[in-house]
Write an enzyme that holds these catalytic residues in place. Structure first.
Site, short mmCIF file in Angstrom:
data_model
loop_
_atom_site.label_atom_id
_atom_site.label_comp_id
_atom_site.label_asym_id
_atom_site.label_seq_id
_atom_site.Cartn_x
_atom_site.Cartn_y
_atom_site.Cartn_z
N LYS A 43 38.74 38.66 39.29
CA LYS A 43 38.57 39.17 37.93
C LYS A 43 39.92 39.55 37.32
O LYS A 43 40.14 39.38 36.11
CB LYS A 43 37.61 40.35 37.92
CG LYS A 43 36.18 39.88 38.20
CD LYS A 43 35.22 41.03 38.30
CE LYS A 43 33.83 40.46 38.58
NZ LYS A 43 32.84 41.50 38.81
N HIS A 91 36.05 53.47 50.55
CA HIS A 91 34.60 53.55 50.60
C HIS A 91 34.17 54.95 50.18
O HIS A 91 34.83 55.93 50.51
CB HIS A 91 34.09 53.26 52.01
CG HIS A 91 34.45 51.89 52.48
ND1 HIS A 91 35.66 51.60 53.08
CD2 HIS A 91 33.77 50.73 52.42
CE1 HIS A 91 35.70 50.32 53.37
NE2 HIS A 91 34.57 49.77 52.99
#
Length: 114
Positions: A43, A91
């Site tokens: 992206k 995370h």
């Protein structure tokens, strides 16, 4: 990611990881982080995952100290004029987050100016 791996095993991982990357994956969270980095990179170059940039045009590896790094195919380096790339994987609970910074030789051509 955990359900995907349980259902399809390494075959699921082979869709977006090389064999070397699969050997680095010790958990579904790691696999999700690798996916997040590849999505973020695709992206950032403006193409997304597709014909211009596939999951296999990128390979994640680790330094001797365990830091993740991203290697790119010659096609991607040439097509998008990549000079350098830095990544970070983190995370938070059940989420994997990938951050990518890219330096290109035509950076000023891609930045909106005013």
């Amino acid at each position: 990611m955990e359900r995907l791996i349980k259902r399809f095993g390494d075959k699921a991982l082979q869709r977006f990881l090389s064999q070397e990357e699969i050997e680095l994956v010790g958990s579904p969270k790691t696999a999700a982080g690798f996916w997040a980095i590849k999505e973020a990179f695709s992206k950032a170059i403006g193409s997304g995952i597709g014909s211009e940039c596939s999951f296999h045009d990128m390979k994640i590896y680790k330094t001797d100290k365990g830091a993740p790094k991203l290697a790119l195919s010659k096609k991607i380096v040439s097509l998008f004029h990549i000079i350098d790339v830095a990544i970070s994987i983190t995370h938070d609970g059940e989420y994997a987050i990938g951050v990518v910074t890219i330096e290109t030789s035509s950076t000023t051509d891609k930045i909106k100016q005013f």
